[in-house]
Design an enzyme around this catalytic site. Structure first.
Site, mmCIF file in Angstrom:
data_model
loop_
_atom_site.group_PDB
_atom_site.id
_atom_site.type_symbol
_atom_site.label_atom_id
_atom_site.label_comp_id
_atom_site.label_asym_id
_atom_site.label_seq_id
_atom_site.Cartn_x
_atom_site.Cartn_y
_atom_site.Cartn_z
ATOM 1 N N THR A 22 0.898 -0.999 0.096
ATOM 2 C CA THR A 22 -0.159 -0.008 -0.045
ATOM 3 C C THR A 22 0.815 1.078 -0.166
ATOM 4 O O THR A 22 0.696 2.281 -0.676
ATOM 5 C CB THR A 22 -0.780 -0.193 1.299
ATOM 6 O OG1 THR A 22 -0.112 -0.113 2.311
ATOM 7 C CG2 THR A 22 -2.272 -0.987 0.906
ATOM 8 N N HIS B 295 -53.778 3.443 -18.478
ATOM 9 C CA HIS B 295 -53.317 1.907 -18.606
ATOM 10 C C HIS B 295 -53.008 1.503 -20.242
ATOM 11 O O HIS B 295 -53.428 1.989 -20.952
ATOM 12 C CB HIS B 295 -54.733 1.161 -18.183
ATOM 13 C CG HIS B 295 -56.155 1.731 -18.130
ATOM 14 N ND1 HIS B 295 -56.722 2.010 -17.402
ATOM 15 C CD2 HIS B 295 -56.597 2.425 -19.270
ATOM 16 C CE1 HIS B 295 -57.909 2.443 -17.780
ATOM 17 N NE2 HIS B 295 -57.842 2.780 -18.805
#
Length: 454
Positions: A84, A349
Site C-alpha cells: 500500500t 393504462h
C-alpha cells in the site's frame, strides 16, 4: 480549514480476483454508481480537493468513470503490486506539488462518509501530523490494532504479530489516513520492505511518524464506513447498508415509504417531502420526484422527472426523458420514454408513449401506441391540450394532433389532425348475419372427418 489545500489519493489498483469478474473491482456498482465514484464523492464532500487516482487493471475505464463525476483527475499507474505504501508513492508527482493535507483512501470502500474524512482533516487543522481512521468491530479478530499511549497513536500491530494483551484491544485500523502534506514524502520514503512478503506497508508510517516526534492520532468512525468490498457477497451487503441509509434519510425528510425494505434508490435519487411510495418500487439513476406525488407498487423509474401531485403506477415504467407535469398520471402497464406529459394529462393504462409531447388535460386511452421508430430514426408525436385519444389507437409519427381533437378508438393515425377535429382511421365494420352458425358447422365437420381418418 476551508482554505487548506488537499490532495486525495484514491487507491484503485487492486486486482479484485475474488470478485471473479472481467470488470475491475472498483467499477462494480452500489446504488448504480461505481464503488470508486462513491469514494470520490465522499472526498469532494470535505471541500475543495484535487484527486490523484492510483490505477492498475482497466486503468482507462476507471479513470473515465471517475472523471464523469469529478472532472479531470491525475491518474498514476502502479505497475507492480508491492504494498500500500508503494501504491501511494505511485502518485509521488502529485504529492510533490505541495498540499496542506493528504487524504489516503481506498477505491473499494463505497460507504465512507464525507463527515468521517472531514473529521480527519479537522484534526490536521488542529495540529495533528498524521490521523488514522479507526473503528470498533463487534469482533476485532483479524484486524490490525491501533496501539495508543498517552493520547497518541504509536503503532499499528497486525493480528498475527500482536501479543495476547494487544489482541484484547478493540480499536482497529480502518486503513484510511490523513497526513500533513509537508511530512508525506519523508514518511513514505522511510517505509521499508523488511517483512515476509517484501512489501511496503502504509501502516508502518505510524511508528515512523511517532519515532520522529510527530503528532499522531486516531479517530473513530462507524464500522460501516470502512467496509471494503472483496467479493459479490460483500458487494450485496454494501448495497443493503447504502439503501438502508438512503431510506432512513428520506423518511426523516418527510417521505413516506410504506415498506421501506422493498424500495430501492440510486445514488442520485431526489425525492421531495410528502411523496408517498408504495412497496416494490425501483429508482434508477437521475430521478426527481416532486412533493405530493404518489408512486404505486411495482413501478420502475429511470431518468425521469415527476411533477407535484403526479401519480405513477402500479406497474408503470418511466424511462429516460420522461417528464411529467403537475397532477399528471401514468397508470398501470404504461411505458413513457423521452416524452413530456402536461399538467393533468392522463395515461391510465396499457400504453406506450415515446418521443412525444402530451398537452395539458389530455386523455390517452388504453392501448394507445406512439409508433415512433421506423427501424432507422425516431420521430415525434405531438398531442395538444384537452385532446382525447380513443382506446387501441396507433399514432404513427411524425404526427401532430391539435387541441381538443378527438381520435376514435381503434384508429391508425398517419396524418395531422387539426384542433377540434374528429379523426377515424379504421376499416368500416361489416356484419353478416347468420354467418357464424355456418362457420361453426363447417369447422365441426372438418374436425369430425379428421377424427375418423385417425
Amino acid at each position: 480549514m476551508t482554505d487548506r489545500t488537499c490532495l486525495s489519493i484514491v487507491l484503485a489498483a487492486g486486482e479484485g480476483t475474488r470478485m471473479k469478474s472481467n470488470l475491475p473491482k472498483v467499477l462494480h456498482r452500489v446504488a448504480g454508481l461505481p464503488l470508486v465514484c462513491h469514494v470520490v464523492n465522499a472526498v469532494r464532500g470535505t471541500g475543495k480537493s484535487d484527486v490523484a487516482l492510483v490505477v492498475g487493471r482497466g486503468a482507462e475505464d476507471v479513470r473515465s468513470a471517475v472523471e464523469k463525476i469529478a472532472g479531470p483527475v491525475s491518474a498514476f499507474e502502479q505497475k507492480e503490486r508491492l504494498g500500500t505504501a508503494h501504491a501511494v508513492l505511485a502518485a509521488r508527482e502529485a504529492i510533490a506539488r505541495g498540499y496542506d493535507d493528504l487524504l489516503i483512501v481506498f477505491g473499494d470502500t463505497p460507504l465512507i462518509e464525507a463527515q468521517s474524512l472531514l473529521a480527519a482533516r479537522e484534526r490536521l487543522a488542529q495540529g495533528a501530523d498524521l490521523v488514522v481512521i479507526g473503528f470498533r468491530p463487534a469482533s476485532p479478530h483479524g484486524y490490525g490494532r491501533l496501539i495508543e499511549e498517552g493520547g497518541q497513536l504509536v503503532a499499528i500491530i497486525e493480528e498475527k504479530e500482536a501479543t495476547d494483551e494487544q489482541k484484547k484491544i478493540g480499536f482497529c485500523n480502518g486503513g484510511l489516513m490523513a497526513l500533513r502534506g509537508q511530512h508525506a514524502l519523508a514518511l513514505l520514503d522511510a517505509v521499508g520492505n523488511d517483512n515476509a512478503k517484501g512489501e511496503y506497508y502504509l501502516t508502518d508510517i505510524v511508528a515512523i511518524a511517532h519515532g520522529k516526534g510527530l503528532n499522531v492520532t486516531a479517530i473513530e468512525v462507524p464500522v460501516d464506513n470502512v467496509i471494503g468490498i472483496n467479493n459479490r457477497a460483500e458487494l450485496a451487503e454494501a448495497e443493503t447498508i447504502w439503501q438502508n441509509r438512503k431510506r432512513r434519510e428520506l423518511m426523516l425528510s418527510g417521505v413516506t415509504l410504506i415498506a421501506p425494505e422493498t424500495v430501492f434508490f440510486s445514488y442520485d435519487t431526489v425525492i421531495e417531502p410528502d411523496v408517498v411510495i408504495e412497496p416494490n418500487v425501483f429508482f434508477g439513476p437521475s430521478v426527481h420526484v416532486a412533493s405530493g406525488a404518489l408512486i404505486h407498487s411495482f413501478s420502475h423509474l429511470e431518468g425521469a422527472q415527476v411533477g407535484e401531485k403526479a401519480e405513477i403506477g402500479p406497474f408503470a415504467r418511466l424511462r429516460p426523458g420522461a417528464d411529467l407535469a403537475e397532477k399528471s398520471k401514468v397508470g398501470n402497464f404504461c411505458e413513457v420514454k423521452n416524452a413530456k406529459v402536461g399538467k393533468g394529462a392522463k395515461i391510465n393504462h396499457l400504453a406506450y408513449i415515446g418521443d412525444a409531447v402530451i398537452g395539458a388535460s389530455s386523455n390517452i386511452g388504453a392501448g394507445t401506441i406512439t409508433c415512433n421508430y421506423d427501424g432507422y430514426n425516431k420521430f415525434k408525436t405531438i398531442i395538444g391540450d384537452n385532446a382525447f385519444i380513443g382506446s387501441n389507437s396507433s399514432l404513427v409519427a411524425p404526427v401532430e394532433i391539435g387541441d381538443n381533437a378527438y381520435i376514435a378508438s381503434g384508429s391508425v393515425i398517419t396524418a395531422d389532425v387539426p384542433a377540434d377535429a374528429l379523426a377515424l382511421g379504421r376499416a368500416r365494420q361489416e356484419t353478416k348475419e347468420g354467418r357464424a352458425k355456418i362457420l361453426r358447422e363447417k369447422y365441426a365437420a372438418i374436425k369430425a372427418a379428421k377424427s375418423v381418418s385417425k
